[in-house]
Design a protein around this motif. Structure first.
Motif, PDB file in Angstrom:
ATOM      1  N   LYS A 393     -30.816  -0.349  34.283  1.00 47.49           N
ATOM      2  CA  LYS A 393     -31.990  -0.167  35.125  1.00 47.49           C
ATOM      3  C   LYS A 393     -32.248   1.312  35.426  1.00 47.49           C
ATOM      4  O   LYS A 393     -33.395   1.701  35.649  1.00 47.49           O
ATOM      5  N   ARG A 394     -31.194   2.110  35.357  1.00 51.85           N
ATOM      6  CA  ARG A 394     -31.360   3.520  35.682  1.00 51.85           C
ATOM      7  C   ARG A 394     -31.287   4.451  34.475  1.00 51.85           C
ATOM      8  O   ARG A 394     -31.983   5.475  34.439  1.00 51.85           O
ATOM      9  N   TYR A 395     -30.479   4.105  33.472  1.00 54.76           N
ATOM     10  CA  TYR A 395     -30.202   5.050  32.386  1.00 54.76           C
ATOM     11  C   TYR A 395     -30.655   4.508  31.032  1.00 54.76           C
ATOM     12  O   TYR A 395     -30.715   3.292  30.807  1.00 54.76           O
ATOM     13  N   LYS A 396     -30.949   5.429  30.123  1.00 57.74           N
ATOM     14  CA  LYS A 396     -31.306   5.089  28.746  1.00 57.74           C
ATOM     15  C   LYS A 396     -30.505   5.976  27.806  1.00 57.74           C
ATOM     16  O   LYS A 396     -30.526   7.204  27.907  1.00 57.74           O
ATOM     17  N   LEU A 397     -29.801   5.330  26.869  1.00 63.92           N
ATOM     18  CA  LEU A 397     -29.062   6.034  25.825  1.00 63.92           C
ATOM     19  C   LEU A 397     -29.768   5.816  24.502  1.00 63.92           C
ATOM     20  O   LEU A 397     -30.047   4.682  24.120  1.00 63.92           O
ATOM     21  N   LEU A 398     -30.054   6.893  23.780  1.00 57.88           N
ATOM     22  CA  LEU A 398     -30.580   6.822  22.425  1.00 57.88           C
ATOM     23  C   LEU A 398     -29.560   7.430  21.481  1.00 57.88           C
ATOM     24  O   LEU A 398     -29.087   8.546  21.717  1.00 57.88           O
ATOM     25  N   VAL A 399     -29.227   6.690  20.437  1.00 57.08           N
ATOM     26  CA  VAL A 399     -28.260   7.169  19.442  1.00 57.08           C
ATOM     27  C   VAL A 399     -28.947   7.137  18.092  1.00 57.08           C
ATOM     28  O   VAL A 399     -29.332   6.065  17.607  1.00 57.08           O
ATOM     29  N   MET A 400     -29.089   8.300  17.476  1.00 54.90           N
ATOM     30  CA  MET A 400     -29.779   8.404  16.202  1.00 54.90           C
ATOM     31  C   MET A 400     -28.809   8.485  15.040  1.00 54.90           C
ATOM     32  O   MET A 400     -29.122   9.014  13.994  1.00 54.90           O
ATOM     33  N   GLY A 401     -27.593   8.014  15.224  1.00 53.66           N
ATOM     34  CA  GLY A 401     -26.598   7.934  14.169  1.00 53.66           C
ATOM     35  C   GLY A 401     -26.295   9.275  13.521  1.00 53.66           C
ATOM     36  O   GLY A 401     -27.189   9.879  12.958  1.00 53.66           O
ATOM     37  N   ASN A 405     -25.087  12.247  17.846  1.00 53.21           N
ATOM     38  CA  ASN A 405     -26.527  12.429  18.002  1.00 53.21           C
ATOM     39  C   ASN A 405     -27.053  11.513  19.103  1.00 53.21           C
ATOM     40  O   ASN A 405     -27.909  10.678  18.875  1.00 53.21           O
ATOM     41  N   SER A 406     -26.481  11.685  20.283  1.00 52.84           N
ATOM     42  CA  SER A 406     -26.861  10.858  21.427  1.00 52.84           C
ATOM     43  C   SER A 406     -27.700  11.655  22.407  1.00 52.84           C
ATOM     44  O   SER A 406     -27.484  12.856  22.607  1.00 52.84           O
ATOM     45  N   ARG A 407     -28.667  10.968  23.012  1.00 57.18           N
ATOM     46  CA  ARG A 407     -29.411  11.539  24.131  1.00 57.18           C
ATOM     47  C   ARG A 407     -29.374  10.542  25.277  1.00 57.18           C
ATOM     48  O   ARG A 407     -29.466   9.333  25.069  1.00 57.18           O
ATOM     49  N   LEU A 431     -22.318   8.231  30.188  1.00 58.86           N
ATOM     50  CA  LEU A 431     -22.433   8.340  28.735  1.00 58.86           C
ATOM     51  C   LEU A 431     -21.331   7.560  28.035  1.00 58.86           C
ATOM     52  O   LEU A 431     -21.594   6.785  27.098  1.00 58.86           O
ATOM     53  N   GLN A 432     -20.118   7.720  28.490  1.00 56.65           N
ATOM     54  CA  GLN A 432     -18.990   7.028  27.879  1.00 56.65           C
ATOM     55  C   GLN A 432     -19.130   5.515  28.025  1.00 56.65           C
ATOM     56  O   GLN A 432     -18.858   4.754  27.080  1.00 56.65           O
ATOM     57  N   LEU A 438     -22.176  -0.035  23.456  1.00 57.58           N
ATOM     58  CA  LEU A 438     -22.801  -0.112  22.138  1.00 57.58           C
ATOM     59  C   LEU A 438     -21.780  -0.469  21.069  1.00 57.58           C
ATOM     60  O   LEU A 438     -22.001  -1.371  20.248  1.00 57.58           O
ATOM     61  N   VAL A 439     -20.643   0.203  21.075  1.00 58.20           N
ATOM     62  CA  VAL A 439     -19.602  -0.069  20.085  1.00 58.20           C
ATOM     63  C   VAL A 439     -19.113  -1.512  20.206  1.00 58.20           C
ATOM     64  O   VAL A 439     -18.962  -2.224  19.203  1.00 58.20           O
TER      65      VAL A 439
END
Length: 483
Positions: A393-401, A405-407, A431-432, A438-439
């Motif tokens: 609800k608060r955070y968004k992680l984008l991983v472009m592989g 390459n994470s934001r 972040l962790q 995701l993993v």
């Protein structure tokens, strides 16, 4: 026990905040707003893949894209995977689909007994019912075909590119795809009984090109249209380097974005009028109260966010955050603020009917999730890679592989997803946690599905020869081992 009827109202490329029920005061959506008032409205619902076909297959099967294996608009959902219409069919329902399905092959069997289609992309438009109907009346949807087919798009007039596909429809209103889908749905709903019916009505619009009929453009002629949140004066470098866009996003002025938004709204209002006719018919037949009615979309649209149009870029909220509301028979409306994604809907439909046969993601829509997952496949630094989005609800992680390459975005402080905080020490634990989620999702929680197709095509031996040998050997072993 009666089998409650099920009506799925589905639209293409509709972002959550473009409906009055979600707080938009400029779009005209009285039918959807009224339906939402009778429904459970999900405020934190997301698609799991912001592209038409993969998202639709996830909606039908409850599987994430890496599980069902369909990564593009030209892919086929295996017949070995269950879908909610297939389960309903097995349980005595009459299942029908009207409108845009976006399958390959066009009339792919996913559990609908009857299909009356209006397609847009690929060869579907040359094989469907709608375009055959236009041909019989010596009509062609020229604006749409130029937008959708590369062999025609190269000959588009400059105004098409300058306007980002914004134009009044070139078809008489009764032949517009929205009107045609509504008309076909109404004809079939007339024969509905009071139980055991399931229909999915899927509109092509408001997917680009933004070409509503003139009557609906007129409704917005004197209405002030504001830019939706997130417009920037230029395309951020991180986005421009990722994908220039279906149109040239660098040329999207604020005025062009407002005009695009106006025509987008007009397309939605045209759909809304059709939905009003559908709901009115159910009420006249005395079926509205007893029917489970679900409204949702496959993905959203940037509509000016980060100076971009459409959806070919990073998985920011405007393309992931989609509407969902469900009118349950015999239940009052309400609001659900739990995180959810479209892999949960198939089992939710079955569960709402009292069924115990769940498919795909079994997590109930109302259960509180810490994160939702989405994915896409894009060309990154010259090679195709799978990209992921993880959202709380608060955070968004984008991983472009790959993972480095994470934001990371703090959406409370930065709802426009402009400031990457992934390298700030105060966000290291967040972040962790999101990377670990995701993993675990990919490796353990939502693993690849096993494919089992005993009747798949073979070489050397025919199916009959194989069957004969299998039966002979089974008898042989039965004799030798058992006796």
């Amino acid at each position: 026990m009666k089998k409650p009827n099920i009506l799925v109202l589905f639209v293409d490329q509709l972002r959550k905040d473009a409906i009055g029920a979600y707080g938009n005061t400029q779009v005209i959506t009285p039918a959807l707003d009224s339906l939402a008032a009778d429904s459970t409205v999900f405020t934190q619902h997301f698609c799991s893949f912001p592209v038409c076909t993969p998202s639709r297959y996830s909606f039908l099967s409850g599987l994430y894209t890496h599980q069902h294996g369909c990564w593009t608009n030209h892919s086929t959902l295996s017949s070995e995977y269950e879908t909610f219409p297939r389960i309903l069919l097995k349980n005595g329902y009459r299942t029908q689909a009207v409108g845009k399905m976006h399958f390959t092959p066009t009339y792919l069997d996913v559990g609908f007994q009857h299909m009356c289609l209006s397609e847009q992309d690929g060869n579907g438009r040359f094989e469907d019912d709608y375009h055959a109907h236009l041909m019989r009346h010596n009509l062609v949807d020229g604006i749409d075909v130029i937008d959708q087919r590369s062999e025609y798009r190269v000959n588009a007039k400059p105004g098409y590119f300058d306007s980002f596909g914004v134009e009044v429809s070139d078809l008489p209103e009764q032949y517009h795809s929205t009107a045609w889908v509504t008309d076909q749905a109404l004809q079939r709903l007339e024969s509905w009984e009071d139980e055991g019916e399931c229909m999915m009505i899927s509109y092509i619009k408001p997917h680009h090109p933004f070409d509503p009929s003139s009557r609906f453009v007129e409704l917005y002629k004197n209405r002030e249209i504001d830019l939706l949140s997130g417009y920037t004066e230029e395309v951020p470098a991180v986005d421009l380097g990722y994908n220039k866009g279906y149109f040239d996003n660098t040329k999207l002025s604020a005025e062009a974005a407002k005009e695009m938004t106006k025509y987008y709204y007009a397309s939605i209002t045209q759909i809304d009028e059709g939905i009003q006719q559908i709901l009115d018919l159910l009420k006249r037949k005395g079926l509205y109260d007893s029917t489970l009615i679900l409204f949702t979309a496959d993905h959203g649209d940037y509509l000016g966010f980060h100076h971009m149009a459409l959806k070919q870029n990073h998985m920011y909220d405007p393309v992931l955050h989609i509407p969902l509301f469900i009118k349950y028979p015999g239940k009052e409306g309400g609001v659900c603020t739990s995180l959810s994604d479209n892999t949960q809907v198939a089992s939710a439909i079955i569960a709402a009917l009292g069924g115990d046969c769940f498919i795909g993601n079994h997590l109930p829509l109302a259960d509180e999730r810490e994160y939702v997952l989405a994915m896409n496949r894009q060309v990154v630094e010259g090679s195709e890679r799978t990209c992921y989005a993880v959202r709380s609800k608060r955070y968004k992680l984008l991983v472009m592989g790959p993972m480095e390459n994470s934001r990371l975005f703090d959406l409370y402080a930065d709802p426009l997803e402009l400031e990457d905080v992934s390298r700030l020490s105060e966000y290291s634990q967040v972040l962790q946690s999101m990377q670990s989620f995701l993993v675990n999702c990919i490796l353990f929680d939502y693993p690849f599905k096993n494919r089992y197709e005993p009747n798949a095509g073979v070489v050397v031996k025919t199916k009959e020869e194989t069957d004969r040998q299998r039966k002979a050997l089974q008898c042989y072993y039965q004799q030798k081992i058992v006796h």
